[in-house]
Design a protein around this motif. Structure first.
Motif, PDB file in Angstrom:
ATOM      1  N   GLN A 147      22.037   7.444  56.068  1.00  0.00           N
ATOM      2  CA  GLN A 147      22.326   7.789  55.057  1.00  0.00           C
ATOM      3  C   GLN A 147      22.912   9.144  55.142  1.00  0.00           C
ATOM      4  O   GLN A 147      23.276  10.281  55.174  1.00  0.00           O
ATOM      5  CB  GLN A 147      21.083   8.197  53.490  1.00  0.00           C
ATOM      6  N   MET A 148      23.893   9.135  53.897  1.00  0.00           N
ATOM      7  CA  MET A 148      24.918  10.598  52.870  1.00  0.00           C
ATOM      8  C   MET A 148      23.983  11.498  52.582  1.00  0.00           C
ATOM      9  O   MET A 148      22.922  10.815  51.366  1.00  0.00           O
ATOM     10  CB  MET A 148      25.860  10.103  52.320  1.00  0.00           C
ATOM     11  N   ALA A 149      23.596  12.630  52.582  1.00  0.00           N
ATOM     12  CA  ALA A 149      22.797  13.404  51.821  1.00  0.00           C
ATOM     13  C   ALA A 149      23.658  14.932  51.141  1.00  0.00           C
ATOM     14  O   ALA A 149      24.883  15.753  52.207  1.00  0.00           O
ATOM     15  CB  ALA A 149      21.865  13.881  52.856  1.00  0.00           C
ATOM     16  N   LEU A 150      23.618  14.662  49.707  1.00  0.00           N
ATOM     17  CA  LEU A 150      24.514  15.937  49.373  1.00  0.00           C
ATOM     18  C   LEU A 150      23.479  16.687  49.324  1.00  0.00           C
ATOM     19  O   LEU A 150      22.288  17.135  48.410  1.00  0.00           O
ATOM     20  CB  LEU A 150      24.633  15.434  48.326  1.00  0.00           C
ATOM     21  N   LEU A 151      23.466  18.479  48.987  1.00  0.00           N
ATOM     22  CA  LEU A 151      22.963  19.436  49.116  1.00  0.00           C
ATOM     23  C   LEU A 151      23.830  21.026  48.684  1.00  0.00           C
ATOM     24  O   LEU A 151      24.977  20.807  48.549  1.00  0.00           O
ATOM     25  CB  LEU A 151      21.545  19.930  49.817  1.00  0.00           C
ATOM     26  N   ASN A 152      23.283  21.966  48.066  1.00  0.00           N
ATOM     27  CA  ASN A 152      23.528  23.149  47.617  1.00  0.00           C
ATOM     28  C   ASN A 152      23.178  23.901  48.936  1.00  0.00           C
ATOM     29  O   ASN A 152      22.198  24.808  48.700  1.00  0.00           O
ATOM     30  CB  ASN A 152      22.663  23.169  46.534  1.00  0.00           C
ATOM     31  N   ARG A 153      23.893  24.203  49.694  1.00  0.00           N
ATOM     32  CA  ARG A 153      23.472  24.793  51.158  1.00  0.00           C
ATOM     33  C   ARG A 153      23.683  26.257  50.716  1.00  0.00           C
ATOM     34  O   ARG A 153      24.549  27.525  49.131  1.00  0.00           O
ATOM     35  CB  ARG A 153      24.531  24.864  51.660  1.00  0.00           C
ATOM     36  N   MET A 154      22.737  27.215  51.258  1.00  0.00           N
ATOM     37  CA  MET A 154      22.519  28.476  50.441  1.00  0.00           C
ATOM     38  C   MET A 154      21.909  28.782  49.319  1.00  0.00           C
ATOM     39  O   MET A 154      21.967  29.821  48.734  1.00  0.00           O
ATOM     40  CB  MET A 154      24.081  29.334  50.683  1.00  0.00           C
ATOM     41  N   ALA A 155      21.706  28.180  48.296  1.00  0.00           N
ATOM     42  CA  ALA A 155      21.643  28.022  47.254  1.00  0.00           C
ATOM     43  C   ALA A 155      20.645  26.827  46.930  1.00  0.00           C
ATOM     44  O   ALA A 155      19.700  26.547  47.614  1.00  0.00           O
ATOM     45  CB  ALA A 155      22.478  28.052  45.656  1.00  0.00           C
ATOM     46  N   ALA A 156      20.412  26.438  45.765  1.00  0.00           N
ATOM     47  CA  ALA A 156      19.246  25.410  44.896  1.00  0.00           C
ATOM     48  C   ALA A 156      19.789  24.529  44.733  1.00  0.00           C
ATOM     49  O   ALA A 156      20.551  25.093  43.317  1.00  0.00           O
ATOM     50  CB  ALA A 156      18.151  26.886  44.804  1.00  0.00           C
ATOM     51  N   SER A 157      19.403  23.369  44.558  1.00  0.00           N
ATOM     52  CA  SER A 157      20.007  21.875  43.551  1.00  0.00           C
ATOM     53  C   SER A 157      18.412  21.652  42.516  1.00  0.00           C
ATOM     54  O   SER A 157      16.915  22.357  42.849  1.00  0.00           O
ATOM     55  CB  SER A 157      20.034  20.862  44.004  1.00  0.00           C
ATOM     56  N   ASP A 158      17.905  21.264  41.933  1.00  0.00           N
ATOM     57  CA  ASP A 158      17.314  21.017  40.421  1.00  0.00           C
ATOM     58  C   ASP A 158      17.069  19.365  40.582  1.00  0.00           C
ATOM     59  O   ASP A 158      18.227  18.306  39.612  1.00  0.00           O
ATOM     60  CB  ASP A 158      18.111  21.357  38.889  1.00  0.00           C
ATOM     61  N   PRO A 159      16.101  19.453  41.151  1.00  0.00           N
ATOM     62  CA  PRO A 159      16.279  17.689  40.726  1.00  0.00           C
ATOM     63  C   PRO A 159      16.412  16.918  39.496  1.00  0.00           C
ATOM     64  O   PRO A 159      15.813  15.742  39.318  1.00  0.00           O
ATOM     65  CB  PRO A 159      14.405  16.932  41.886  1.00  0.00           C
ATOM     66  N   ASP A 160      15.820  17.900  38.773  1.00  0.00           N
ATOM     67  CA  ASP A 160      15.233  17.414  37.112  1.00  0.00           C
ATOM     68  C   ASP A 160      16.081  17.197  36.544  1.00  0.00           C
ATOM     69  O   ASP A 160      16.372  17.238  35.519  1.00  0.00           O
ATOM     70  CB  ASP A 160      13.780  17.971  36.416  1.00  0.00           C
ATOM     71  N   PHE A 161      17.839  17.705  37.334  1.00  0.00           N
ATOM     72  CA  PHE A 161      18.495  18.175  36.085  1.00  0.00           C
ATOM     73  C   PHE A 161      19.906  17.140  36.419  1.00  0.00           C
ATOM     74  O   PHE A 161      20.604  17.593  37.199  1.00  0.00           O
ATOM     75  CB  PHE A 161      18.922  19.412  36.004  1.00  0.00           C
ATOM     76  N   PRO A 162      20.158  16.049  36.203  1.00  0.00           N
ATOM     77  CA  PRO A 162      21.190  14.944  36.867  1.00  0.00           C
ATOM     78  C   PRO A 162      22.834  15.864  36.159  1.00  0.00           C
ATOM     79  O   PRO A 162      23.073  16.218  35.013  1.00  0.00           O
ATOM     80  CB  PRO A 162      21.168  13.945  36.178  1.00  0.00           C
TER      81      PRO A 162
END
Length: 836
Positions: free
Chosen positions: A562-577
Motif C-alpha cells: 500500500q502507498m502511505a502518505l505522511l508528514n515527514r519531520m512534522a505531524a499529521s492530524d488523523p482527526d482533520f481531513p
C-alpha cells in the motif's frame, strides 16, 4: 413683540394659487446631477468585491464633485437589479429629468457582443444595449455613458446620439479582459478633483499602459470617446475639455480647499517597544474561485521602532514569481509628524515595495493582492496558516471565501485564545472571518520543534471527510500503477532464484533505492506518480515515484502493498481531513516475520534495507489500499543505534603539545547527517569539515589529513592525523550539545533530533608523562537523558570516556532546567584534576 403684516386680498389669492401649484406640480429651480451605477456579474467573489470597492469609490468621488448622495442609484439594489427594474429606473429619469439636469450612467462587469446586439450583464440576468438605448433616447437631460465593462468598445456606436457622450475603456473588441482603466480613472478623479474629463482619461490611460508594459501584457487598453457623432481614441488628438459640450464633465469639487496629505500619529504600544517593529494591524484574505483561482489579499500596518526595523522594512518583497500575479493597491509611509509619502512599487518577478524616508516612529501601510491557480489541484481547498509572524501582532484579521456550495472546517493549534468565527453568505461565495489580538512574535531559537508543534497556527479544509480525500487521490493516481513490459520483466529478473519473500522485496528495494532523487513540487505531478516505466528508463524519481514503483514491482511477483502518505519531520492530524502530507513511502502488511507490517522508504539512496531515514519513525501515515484506508504509526523493522563516537588519541611531544589520531564514527541518524554533508566535498573540504567539528571543543587542534570509509550498515567513519596545542584536560564534547543549553530558561520546548534515542561518546586517550588527579566515576540521569564519566590510568598516561544518552528528545519547558543542570555538571565532572 410679534408684528403682523397685512397682506392685500389679491396677494392672498396669489399665494394660495402658488402653494396649490407646488403641491400638485412640483418643480425645481436648479439643475441637478444624477448618476446610475450598474454593477453586473463578474468573474468571482474577489472580482465582485473589487467592483464593489470601485463603485463605492465612484460614489464618493461623485459626491465630492457635487452630486447629491440621494441622486446616486445602484443597479444592484433589489428593485432595479434585473432588466425590468433597470428599464423602469431609466423611465423614471425620462419622466423627471429636464434639459438642465445631467445624468451619468456607469457600467461595470461583463459585456458580450452578440450577432445583432451587445449584451450587458446585470446582477440578475442581462439586457440588450438596444433596449437601453430606446429608453435613454426619451431622457431630456444630457447623458454621459461610461463603459467600464468588458468589450466596452461596442458601446461607442450602440449609445450614440445627440446630447450624448460615451466613454469606453477599450477602443476595439480585441481587448476582452476585465479593464484596468476604471481603477486608474477613479484614482485620478480622487487625486485631481479640479481636472476636466479628458484630462482624467488621459492620465488614467498613461497609468494603464504603464501597468501593461511592466507586466508584459500583449494587448494594452486604449480608451475611446464618442461625442457629436464622432469617435476619438487616446490621446484624443484635436479634442480638449474646452471643445466638449458645456455639460460634459463630472462637476466641480464640492470642497475646493486642498490640504496637505496627513495621517493620524500612532505611538507604539509599550509592550512591543523591544522589537524592531510590530504589526498594529494585519489582515489576510483568501478567496477561492470556481475556476480554481486563488486570490490572497494582505493588508498591513507596521510601526517601525528602531534603525534595525528601518533596515529590515525599507524594502518589502512582493513574492511574485511564475504564475503568481501581484498587484499593490497602495503602499505608503506615514512619518512621525503625520505626513505621508507614497512608496515606490517595482512589479514583475522579484518585485518589491520600497519605502523611502523610513525612520524610527514611522509606519508603513500597504495592501496587495496575489492571484494564482489553486496550487493543490485537489478536490477541495485546504491550507495551513501560521498565525504568528517574526514580529508581534496587535491585531490579526483573517477571512476566507469559497463558492456557496462548499463549506469549511477550521482547527486551531497552540492557541491561547478562542476566536469567534463569523460566517456570512454573499452573492457568489460563503465567507468566514475571525479576529485575534496580541499575538506574540515567532522568535526562532536553536533546537525548536517544528513550528506547528508550538506556535499558533490554523488548518482550514473544505473536505467533508477522509473519504472525499481518498476518492480524489484514487482518481489522481488512476492507472499510474500499470507496470508495463519493461517493469514486469525487470521485477521478475531481479527476484529470479530468490527463495523467501523478504529476499525478493530486498532485491526490488535495492534496485529502486539506487535511483537518483528528483522532485516536481507543482501541478498535477506534485500528486500523481510518474509511470513506473518512465522511472526505470530515466533513473530518477521523487518519493511517491519510488514508492509507487516499488509497490508495482512487488505486485508483479505477487506481493501486495500500500502507498502511505505522511508528514515527514512534522505531524499529521488523523482527526482533520485535509491535504497535510509531504512524503510518500511503501507499506507491506503481510510479510512473514513482520507481524506489524513492513515499512520501506526508498527515497534516499543511502537508506539500508529494513531501516528508515530521519523523520519517518512514529509519524501517523495514511494507508491507501483498494479496500479502503486507515491511519497507522510508522515503525522500523530494524533499528540501528544513533551514535556519534569521537575516539581521540594524543601523544605528548612536550609541554601541552601533542600529535595524534582522530576517528569519528557515525551511525543511524548521524550517518545521514554526515553523509549528506560529505558526499560532494573534495579532500580539502572534508578536512575543513572535520576541523570545524573539532575546533569548538578542542581549541588548538589542527587536522592534517582525513579519510572517509563506510564501515557497516548505515555507518560511516572519518579517520585522520591531528596535532594539538593545549591542555588535554580541557577537551570536552562536541559543541552541538553545549550550544542548545545557552539559555538558563527556555520559554519553548526543545527538540534535539527527530524523536529517536541518540548517544554521543568521546573517548580520550592521552599518552603523556604528566597525569592529572583521576576523579571517581560519575553517572547521573534525569527524565530526558543519562550522562557518565569514567577515568583510568594507563602505563603511559590516562584515559577518559564520556557518554551522553538522550532518551526523550523532546524536552518540555518544565524539564529543561533540570536537564541543563545535569549537562553542565557533566561538563564540569569530565575535567580531571578538579577539586574534589
Amino acid at each position: 413683540m410679534i408684528n403682523f403684516k397685512i397682506i392685500p386680498k389679491a396677494s392672498i389669492h396669489t399665494v394660495f394659487f402658488l402653494c396649490m401649484f407646488a403641491l400638485f406640480f412640483p418643480c425645481r429651480l436648479a439643475a441637478d446631477m444624477y448618476a446610475l451605477i450598474v454593477m453586473g456579474k463578474s468573474g468571482g467573489e474577489m472580482a465582485y468585491r473589487r467592483q464593489q470597492e470601485l463603485c463605492d469609490t465612484l460614489s464618493k468621488n461623485l459626491q465630492t464633485c457635487g452630486c447629491s448622495a440621494r441622486h446616486i442609484a445602484f443597479a444592484d439594489d433589489q428593485n432595479i437589479s434585473d432588466r425590468t427594474g433597470l428599464l423602469q429606473k431609466l423611465q423614471q429619469y425620462a419622466d423627471r429629468l429636464t434639459p438642465q439636469d445631467k445624468l451619468s450612467v456607469f457600467f461595470f462587469g461583463h459585456g458580450q457582443s452578440g450577432r445583432n446586439d451587445f449584451y450587458i450583464s446585470l446582477p440578475e440576468g442581462h439586457i440588450k444595449a438596444a433596449e437601453l438605448n430606446t429608453v435613454l433616447k426619451k431622457i431630456k437631460a444630457p447623458v454621459m455613458i461610461f463603459g467600464f465593462n468588458t468589450m466596452s468598445s461596442e458601446l461607442l456606436s450602440r449609445f450614440d446620439g445627440p446630447d450624448r457622450l460615451v466613454v469606453t475603456a477599450t477602443a476595439n473588441s480585441g481587448q476582452q479582459n476585465p479593464p484596468l482603466l476604471p481603477e486608474y480613472f477613479l484614482a485620478r478623479m480622487a487625486a485631481n478633483p479640479g481636472s476636466g474629463l479628458l484630462e482624467l482619461i488621459r492620465l488614467a490611460a498613461v497609468d494603464t499602459q504603464k501597468y501593461g508594459k511592466e507586466n508584459h501584457l500583449l494587448i494594452s487598453e486604449i480608451p475611446a470617446l464618442r461625442v457629436n457623432g464622432q469617435s476619438y481614441e487616446y490621446p484624443f488628438q484635436g479634442l480638449d475639455d474646452k471643445s466638449l459640450p458645456p455639460w460634459a464633465g463630472l462637476g466641480s469639487p464640492a470642497v475646493q480647499e486642498q490640504t496637505k496629505q496627513t495621517a493620524k500619529i500612532i505611538k507604539v504600544p509599550e509592550k512591543y517597544a523591544a522589537y524592531n517593529a510590530c504589526y498594529l494591524l494585519r489582515e489576510l484574505e483568501i478567496v477561492i474561485g470556481k475556476t480554481d483561482t486563488v486570490t490572497t489579499g494582505e493588508k498591513a500596518n507596521i510601526i517601525i521602532n528602531d534603525s534595525n526595523g528601518v533596515e529590515k522594512y525599507s524594502i518589502v518583497p512582493l513574492g511574485a514569481c511564475g504564475s503568481i500575479d501581484v498587484k499593490v493597491k497602495y503602499a505608503r509611509v506615514v512619518n512621525p509628524d503625520g505626513t505621508v509619502n507614497d512608496a515606490e512599487v517595482v512589479n514583475g518577478c522579484n518585485g518589491q515595495m520600497r519605502f523611502p524616508g523610513l525612520k524610527p516612529g514611522s509606519r508603513i501601510e500597504y495592501e496587495m493582492l496575489r492571484t494564482s491557480i489553486l496550487p493543490d489541484n485537489t478536490a477541495a481547498f485546504s491550507t495551513e496558516l501560521s498565525l504568528a509572524a517574526p514580529i508581534p501582532q496587535q491585531s490579526l484579521r483573517f477571512r476566507i471565501g469559497l463558492p456557496k456550495e462548499k463549506d469549511l472546517k477550521f482547527k486551531f493549534y497552540n492557541l491561547n485564545q478562542v476566536p469567534e468565527i463569523r460566517s456570512s453568505v454573499g452573492k457568489f461565495n460563503r465567507e468566514y472571518a475571525f479576529e485575534l489580538n496580541d499575538i506574540a512574535a515567532l522568535e526562532i531559537i536553536p533546537n525548536l520543534p517544528p513550528v506547528p508543534m508550538f506556535a499558533p497556527w490554523l488548518r482550514v479544509s473544505a473536505y467533508r471527510d477522509w473519504n472525499e480525500f481518498v476518492s480524489w487521490h484514487r482518481q489522481m493516481v488512476k492507472k499510474s500503477d500499470e507496470p508495463g513490459e519493461i517493469v514486469t520483466r525487470k521485477a521478475k529478473e531481479l527476484t529470479e532464484g530468490k527463495k523467501s519473500t523478504i529476499d525478493k522485496i530486498q532485491a526490488l528495494y535495492d534496485f529502486v533505492c539506487a535511483f537518483r532523487y528528483d522532485t516536481t513540487p507543482v501541478g498535477v505531478r506534485a500528486f500523481r506518480p510518474r509511470l513506473p516505466e518512465n522511472i526505470c528508463t530515466s533513473g530518477i524519481g521523487d518519493c511517491k515515484d519510488k514508492a509507487n514503483l516499488l509497490l508495482v514491482m512487488a505486485k508483479v511477483i505477487g506481493i501486495e502493498g500500500q502507498m502511505a502518505l505522511l508528514n515527514r519531520m512534522a505531524a499529521s492530524d488523523p482527526d482533520f481531513p485535509c491535504w497535510q502530507f509531504n512524503h510518500a513511502i511503501a507499506f507491506f502488511p503481510n510479510i512473514e516475520g513482520y507481524p506489524e507490517g513492513l515499512w520501506l522508504d526508498a527515497t534516499e539512496s543511502g537508506t539500508p534495507f529494513l531501516t528508515l531515514p530521519p523523520g519517518d519513525l512514529g509519524r501517523d501515515a495514511l494507508l491507501l489500499g483498494s479496500n479502503g484506508f486507515r491511519f497507522k504509526k510508522v515503525t522500523a523493522a530494524k533499528t540501528i543505534d544513533n551514535r556519534q563516537i569521537f575516539d581521540i588519541e594524543l601523544l605528548g611531544k612536550n609541554n601541552d603539545a601533542y600529535t595524534g589520531k582522530i576517528n569519528i564514527t557515525a551511525s543511524g541518524l548521524d550517518y545521514y547527517w554526515f553523509s549528506n554533508r560529505l558526499k560532494h566535498l573534495s579532500p580539502l573540504q572534508k578536512r575543513y569539515f572535520v576541523q570545524s567539528l573539532l575546533t569548538p571543543f578542542m581549541p588548538g587542534v589542527g587536522v592534517l589529513d582525513i579519510r572517509e570509509d563506510k564501515v557497516g550498515d548505515r555507518e560511516i567513519r572519518l579517520s585522520g592525523n591531528i596535532e594539538y596545542s593545549g591542555n588535554a584536560a580541557d577537551i570536552t564534547i562536541p559543541y552541538e550539545l553545549q550550544e542548545s543549553l545557552t539559555l538558563p530558561h527556555r520559554p519553548l520546548k526543545m527538540l534535539l533530533n527527530d524523536g529517536q534515542e541518540r548517544q554521543f561518546t568521546v573517548m580520550l586517550k592521552v599518552n603523556s608523562a604528566s597525569v592529572p588527579t583521576m576523579p571517581p566515576a560519575w553517572k547521573q540521569q534525569c527524565a530526558n537523558a543519562e550522562t557518565s564519566v569514567e577515568f583510568s590510568r594507563t602505563a603511559n598516561g590516562w584515559n577518559r570516556t564520556c557518554v551522553y544518552t538522550l532518551k526523550q528528545p523532546l524536552v518540555e519547558v518544565g524539564e529543561y532546567p533540570a536537564f541543563r543542570r545535569m549537562i553542565l555538571e557533566w561538563l564540569d565532572r569530565m575535567k580531571p584534576g578538579r577539586n574534589q
